[in-house]
Write a protein that holds these residues in place. Structure first.
Motif, PDB file in Angstrom:
ATOM      1  N   GLN A   8      -8.713   8.425   2.011  1.00  0.00           N
ATOM      2  CA  GLN A   8      -8.896   7.068   1.493  1.00  0.00           C
ATOM      3  C   GLN A   8      -7.766   6.139   1.931  1.00  0.00           C
ATOM      4  O   GLN A   8      -7.108   5.500   1.110  1.00  0.00           O
ATOM      5  N   ALA A   9      -7.553   6.163   3.199  1.00  0.00           N
ATOM      6  CA  ALA A   9      -6.408   5.425   3.718  1.00  0.00           C
ATOM      7  C   ALA A   9      -6.613   3.918   3.594  1.00  0.00           C
ATOM      8  O   ALA A   9      -7.735   3.421   3.693  1.00  0.00           O
ATOM      9  N   ALA A  10      -5.521   3.227   3.368  1.00  0.00           N
ATOM     10  CA  ALA A  10      -5.541   1.771   3.465  1.00  0.00           C
ATOM     11  C   ALA A  10      -5.363   1.445   4.941  1.00  0.00           C
ATOM     12  O   ALA A  10      -4.462   1.972   5.577  1.00  0.00           O
ATOM     13  N   ALA A  56       0.843  -1.204   0.000  1.00  0.00           N
ATOM     14  CA  ALA A  56       0.000   0.000   0.000  1.00  0.00           C
ATOM     15  C   ALA A  56       0.873   1.247   0.000  1.00  0.00           C
ATOM     16  O   ALA A  56       0.605   2.221  -0.708  1.00  0.00           O
ATOM     17  N   ARG A  78      -0.221   5.086  -1.153  1.00  0.00           N
ATOM     18  CA  ARG A  78      -1.448   5.333  -0.375  1.00  0.00           C
ATOM     19  C   ARG A  78      -1.130   5.728   1.062  1.00  0.00           C
ATOM     20  O   ARG A  78      -0.150   5.259   1.648  1.00  0.00           O
ATOM     21  N   ASP A  79      -1.976   6.589   1.627  1.00  0.00           N
ATOM     22  CA  ASP A  79      -1.897   6.833   3.062  1.00  0.00           C
ATOM     23  C   ASP A  79      -2.306   5.535   3.752  1.00  0.00           C
ATOM     24  O   ASP A  79      -3.271   4.884   3.322  1.00  0.00           O
ATOM     25  N   THR A  80      -1.598   5.176   4.787  1.00  0.00           N
ATOM     26  CA  THR A  80      -1.805   3.851   5.380  1.00  0.00           C
ATOM     27  C   THR A  80      -1.829   3.914   6.902  1.00  0.00           C
ATOM     28  O   THR A  80      -0.991   4.584   7.500  1.00  0.00           O
ATOM     29  N   PRO A 136       3.138  10.183   0.821  1.00  0.00           N
ATOM     30  CA  PRO A 136       2.098   9.535   1.629  1.00  0.00           C
ATOM     31  C   PRO A 136       2.523   9.445   3.092  1.00  0.00           C
ATOM     32  O   PRO A 136       3.692   9.617   3.419  1.00  0.00           O
ATOM     33  N   ASP A 145       2.479   1.812  -3.286  1.00  0.00           N
ATOM     34  CA  ASP A 145       1.496   2.358  -4.232  1.00  0.00           C
ATOM     35  C   ASP A 145       1.165   3.820  -3.942  1.00  0.00           C
ATOM     36  O   ASP A 145       0.324   4.412  -4.607  1.00  0.00           O
TER      37      ASP A 145
END
Ligand code: ADP
Length: 633
Positions: free
Chosen positions: A191-193, A27, A32-34, A167, A30
């Motif tokens: 839209q965090a993972a 994630a 993404r905020d996680t 991110p 990619d």
């Protein structure tokens, strides 16, 4: 390009990722905020360390504990990766040097303690860094609903805006659903993972025991392996270590009152297994990487379930059978009941403490903000006749209000800087031979001592100049008094960063509504702990997991409550029956299995399935139970 697996192998030498690490890393790669919730020891660091080696740029890591940051940096350096850290004990020129190196792209990792984010110079440099990822360690510290709120964490959201493309990965081991939501909001994660690893720890036997003889009960529970006994006070750690020693158990004490060297020695002896038992305050454990701890005992009830579970979770990280025992008695319950009053003092008291701090540090009403001071709580309380626990609570509340930051104990070396003009120095050299000699020597030994403070060691100066160390110190103190130099002796101890323009205590604005909300929340938290202690009928793991917002079965089979309920199997050979029913080629859910086994005793069947799983005769895959022999890989 390398895969994450190749990077893991190349730098760390590990063959595979732990459960969930791989998905988290993907994630982040990619972009993404996680948000990652992994138990202590779950391997959170790799979740940001591997991705940055695949993305471009620097990884900024915000972390609250200086000692932990230093360990991480040392570890990364030993793996051939470049990393540095910035924390509050450092001198300005050291900070600037690290920041400019970060701007130059010299580091892969830059660790920063949260109060540093506040400073103007940090933001100035940060804007020019190529940041590939922002990692927020112990992310629950950002939430005032968490158990360790640190207001400086709130700065991260602002810092983020200076590097909008990078991110964010937020990592924590303990966060209730409320806190998880707050982390997402406060860090402005879109839209965090989200990854949560179950908190259940099947290999730990969890027990809570009423005890009127705590030292004896501790003694009884210690086996041969490494153990930690958490105590609430420094004195208690020492008393308990003595008691255990007298009863033939090799034990040491660990607390923040020991010197760094004593702590390091005690920790090293425990890591090697030479001193198997550590009687420690909660200062011990964070970041300690020992997988084979066989027992974690709580000599006193922790204040809340977050702390309890995090500490208990330091047992059995290698997956082998371990014990977590919590001892309590009426005294603990009383302390928990009274803790709200002690920790959330009234407004008049907050003002009194504020005034005392200003007097102690001698901060005048017009003083400029953002200055560091040494802060010795004990001395402070003695001087102003304050009761330490209550005073510390007030200091913490005012810290939450953003007035100052109290930091851990840090070592600061001695420094000297010349502040007087040349002609003043010449004057001294003419009139005072002893000080003149010292001045010439210092100027020769430390170039740049006029521009910025030079880090010195008094004994080195003494040796080089054929003087006694005491005379060097005395001379420097005299020059300091004459305002010729600024001389600060080496010191170790906690510090306070005073953020704001000092005001009159009566004018201090205090958010009473917020404080009473926090008070209430504290009450709820201690109430949860009390009912956890007093509980005798509900599965302990279920209680804990529900507290963290996880669904949990009613029977874990590895806590004292479940053990007391699980009578010896009534049907002889219930285990055989379970195995027989599972003979069918397809897997079964637990409910189906309970239905199919004569007696329909859910608790007993669950217990057998767990034991069979331990014995590797059955497997649990996708919520179904399979006979190992029938489950095609
Ligand atoms: P946490 O921060 O979650 O408590 P750490 O990141 O400190 O845990 O990791 C704990 C230990 O586990 C470290 O020694 C780390 O190197 C080790 N570790 C992490 N991931 C793996 C892995 N995939 N394989 C083997 N060891 C690992």
């Amino acid at each position: 390009m390398n895969t994450p697996e190749q990077i893991l192998k190349q730098y760390w030498g590990y063959d595979e990722f732990r459960p969930m690490q791989r998905d988290i890393i993907q994630a982040v790669i990619d972009g993404r905020d996680t948000l990652a919730l992994l138990p202590t020891g779950g391997g959170k660091s790799l979740c940001y360390q591997v991705p940055i080696l695949m993305r471009y740029g620097l990884c900024l890591v915000v972390s609250p504990l200086i000692a932990l940051m230093q360990d991480q940096v040392a570890r990364l350096n030993s793996l051939g990766l470049s990393a540095a850290c910035i924390y509050s004990g450092m001198k300005n020129d050291e900070v600037k040097e690290a920041l400019s190196k970060a701007v130059n792209g010299d580091y892969e990792f830059l660790y920063v303690s949260p109060e540093r984010l506040q400073t103007r110079i940090f933001a100035d440099y940060f804007e020019n860094m190529e940041v590939g990822l922002i990692a927020v360690d112990e992310a629950h510290c950002i939430s005032q609903w968490g158990h360790d709120f640190r207001p400086d964490y709130r700065k991260i959201a602002e810092i983020r805006q200076l590097s909008p493309k990078a991110p964010v990965i937020a990592l924590t081991a303990t966060a209730t659903p409320h806190v998880q939501k707050d982390i997402l909001q406060q860090l402005k994660m879109k839209q965090a993972a989200i990854f949560k690893q179950g908190f259940a720890r099947d290999n730990i036997f969890m027990e809570v025991r009423y005890s009127e003889n705590k030292p004896g009960d501790v003694m009884e529970r210690l086996g041969n392996g490494s153990s930690i006994v958490y105590c609430r006070s420094r004195r208690q750690t020492e008393q308990l270590a003595n008691y255990l020693g007298q009863h033939g158990q090799v034990a040491a004490a660990y607390h923040a009152g020991l010197t760094r060297e004593q702590r390091d020695d005690a920790q090293a002896a425990w890591m090697k297994g030479n001193t198997p038992v550590m009687a420690a305050t909660t200062a011990f454990g964070m970041g300690i990487d020992k997988a084979d701890v066989r027992a974690v005992l709580h000599y006193d009830a922790p204040e809340h379930i977050e702390a309890y579970y995090q500490e208990a979770g330091r047992a059995g990280r290698d997956g082998n059978a371990s014990v977590a025992t919590l001892l309590f008695n009426r005294g603990d319950i009383k302390r928990l009941e009274e803790s709200t009053e002690l920790q959330y003092p009234r407004e008049w008291y907050l003002r009194q403490v504020y005034q005392a701090v200003a007097d102690y540090l001698q901060v005048p009403v017009t003083a400029r903000p953002d200055r560091y001071f040494h802060f010795d709580l004990q001395e402070f309380c003695t001087r102003f006749k304050l009761e330490p626990i209550r005073a510390l609570s007030a200091l913490k509340i005012l810290e939450r209000e953003g007035l100052w930051t109290l930091t851990d104990s840090v070592y600061t070396p001695a420094t000297v800087r010349f502040i007087a003009a040349r002609h003043v120095l010449d004057g001294i050299q003419r009139t005072n031979a002893r000080l003149g000699y010292l001045i010439v020597g210092l100027l020769r030994m430390y170039s740049g001592i006029f521009q910025y403070p030079a880090v010195i060691r008094e004994f080195v100066v003494a040796r080089q100049m054929g003087m006694k160390k005491e005379d060097v110190i005395r001379g420097l103190e005299a020059l300091h008094a004459m305002e010729v130099v600024e001389y600060y002796r080496a010191a170790e101890g906690p510090r306070m960063l005073f953020h704001h323009y000092r005001v009159e205590a009566a004018q201090l604005s205090i958010d009473s509504a917020k404080i009473s909300k926090l008070r209430k929340q504290h009450e709820e938290r201690t109430a949860a702990m009390i009912s956890f202690l007093e509980n005798t009928h509900k599965c302990r793991e279920q209680l804990v997991l529900e507290y963290f917002g996880e669904k949990a079965p009613e029977f874990c089979g590895h806590c004292d409550v479940c053990r007391s309920k699980s009578k010896p199997p009534r049907v002889t050979g219930l285990r055989a029956l379970v195995l027989e029913v599972l003979q069918q080629p397809a897997g079964m859910t637990m409910a189906e299995l309970v239905q199919a086994v004569p007696g329909n005793d859910a608790a007993a069947v669950t217990m057998h399935v767990r034991q069979l799983a331990d014995d590797k005769l059955v497997k649990l895959v996708n919520g179904k139970i399979w006979l190992s022999a029938h489950y095609a890989e």
